[in-house]
Motif scaffolding. Structure first.
Motif, PDB file in Angstrom:
ATOM      1  N   TYR A 156      59.518  44.204  73.381  1.00 22.55           N
ATOM      2  CA  TYR A 156      60.158  44.118  72.074  1.00 22.55           C
ATOM      3  C   TYR A 156      60.207  42.683  71.547  1.00 22.55           C
ATOM      4  O   TYR A 156      60.219  42.458  70.340  1.00 22.55           O
ATOM      5  N   GLU A 157      60.254  41.718  72.462  1.00 21.35           N
ATOM      6  CA  GLU A 157      60.246  40.328  72.021  1.00 21.35           C
ATOM      7  C   GLU A 157      58.994  40.029  71.202  1.00 21.35           C
ATOM      8  O   GLU A 157      59.023  39.218  70.276  1.00 21.35           O
ATOM      9  N   LYS A 158      57.891  40.652  71.561  1.00 18.81           N
ATOM     10  CA  LYS A 158      56.649  40.456  70.820  1.00 18.81           C
ATOM     11  C   LYS A 158      56.499  41.458  69.674  1.00 18.81           C
ATOM     12  O   LYS A 158      55.892  41.158  68.653  1.00 18.81           O
ATOM     13  N   SER A 159      57.067  42.632  69.856  1.00 20.57           N
ATOM     14  CA  SER A 159      56.791  43.700  68.897  1.00 20.57           C
ATOM     15  C   SER A 159      57.651  43.644  67.639  1.00 20.57           C
ATOM     16  O   SER A 159      57.416  44.397  66.711  1.00 20.57           O
ATOM     17  N   HIS A 160      58.629  42.759  67.600  1.00 12.34           N
ATOM     18  CA  HIS A 160      59.484  42.680  66.419  1.00 12.34           C
ATOM     19  C   HIS A 160      58.701  42.226  65.190  1.00 12.34           C
ATOM     20  O   HIS A 160      59.042  42.587  64.069  1.00 12.34           O
ATOM     21  N   GLY A 161      57.669  41.409  65.404  1.00 13.11           N
ATOM     22  CA  GLY A 161      56.926  40.864  64.272  1.00 13.11           C
ATOM     23  C   GLY A 161      55.903  41.842  63.730  1.00 13.11           C
ATOM     24  O   GLY A 161      55.447  42.747  64.417  1.00 13.11           O
TER      25      GLY A 161
END
Length: 286
Positions: A156-161
């Motif tokens: 999720y840290e990467k997928s928020h963008g």
């Protein structure tokens, strides 16, 4: 290279070594990789020696030396990044949507591209790894159990963008066009990057250089080495046709009938040629 760097390099090599034997088709790649890492290690060793000298005594003043006038000495050619980089470089703007970035990587057949702002300054690099995190969460948004929660948190840290700027890795690792190829190779190996953006002194994108570009620049092919060896033989032998020179993967074999007085010096000179990794003496001294 320090003992720490040596042991760290060995650990990295073990982690990246395949768990199966090298196939015959991969032998050429294995040899090229070994020679590439040797070139990088040489740069690291030279840097370590310079740092040690500075730490021990700093800059030492040498007495003036009077040099008699003579013909100018030609300096060896030093390859720079500008000599091997690719232009124009493919890039994406920071506001490009996720799917368009993925399509760009597929269309250009590259694993990563620089992300630039409105003034073409490199602000980061977006890679397949960056996009993979978002794609994984999109495909499977819910995971269960402790491991699932941990993975979900990281993904999720990467997928928020949703854009290149929010998915990219930053700060970017870049090189300058005037930088030596050997130094750029060290940067790429240390950072484990396949491609490096090339920027000017203002940080604007001017090109890109890949590990393959650096490898080809650092390692000459066997034909080039053979030409230099044959030229060297001509300085020692009246008739160079009496000597047969073959080169295979950087290993030089010299065969023929030669005056025993010149053989040791000739073989020593061949060993000093850049990218020669071995010399096989098949000479009949007479």
């Amino acid at each position: 290279m320090s003992d720490f760097e040596h042991s760290s390099g060995e650990r990295d090599a073990r982690r990246t070594t395949p768990g199966r034997p090298w196939t015959p088709a991969e032998e050429q790649r294995k040899d090229a990789l070994r020679r590439y890492l040797g070139a990088v290690a040489a740069v690291a060793s030279a840097r370590s020696a310079e740092e040690s000298e500075r730490a021990l005594g700093g800059e030492r003043s040498e007495p003036p030396v009077t040099v008699s006038p003579g013909p100018p000495v030609q300096e060896p050619t030093v390859l720079r990044v500008r000599d091997v980089m690719r232009v124009p470089a493919v890039s994406v703007p920071g506001d490009m949507p996720f799917l368009d970035v993925a399509h760009t990587l597929a269309r250009e057949q590259v694993s990563a591209v620089p992300v630039v702002d409105a003034d073409d300054h490199v602000i980061g690099v977006v890679s397949e790894s960056d996009l993979l995190a978002k794609a994984a969460v999109m495909a499977e948004p819910h995971r269960h159990g402790p491991v699932g929660r941990l993975r979900r948190h990281r993904l999720y840290e990467k997928s928020h963008g949703d854009t290149a700027a929010t998915l990219m890795t930053f700060p970017p690792v870049t090189v300058h066009p005037a930088e030596r190829v050997a130094d750029a190779a060290w940067t790429a190996a240390h950072a484990r990057l396949k491609r490096l953006p090339v920027t000017d002194y203002r940080g604007r994108l001017v090109g890109v250089v890949s590990r393959r570009d650096l490898l080809r620049a650092l390692i000459r092919d066997d034909a080039d080495i053979r030409a230099e060896v044959e030229s060297l033989v001509g300085r020692y032998v009246p008739d160079p046709r009496a000597v047969e020179v073959t080169v295979e993967n950087g290993a030089v074999t010299i065969k023929g009938r030669l005056d025993k007085a010149v053989v040791p010096e000739l073989l020593a000179s061949v060993r000093e040629i850049d990218d020669v990794i071995d010399v096989v003496d098949d000479v009949e001294a007479v």
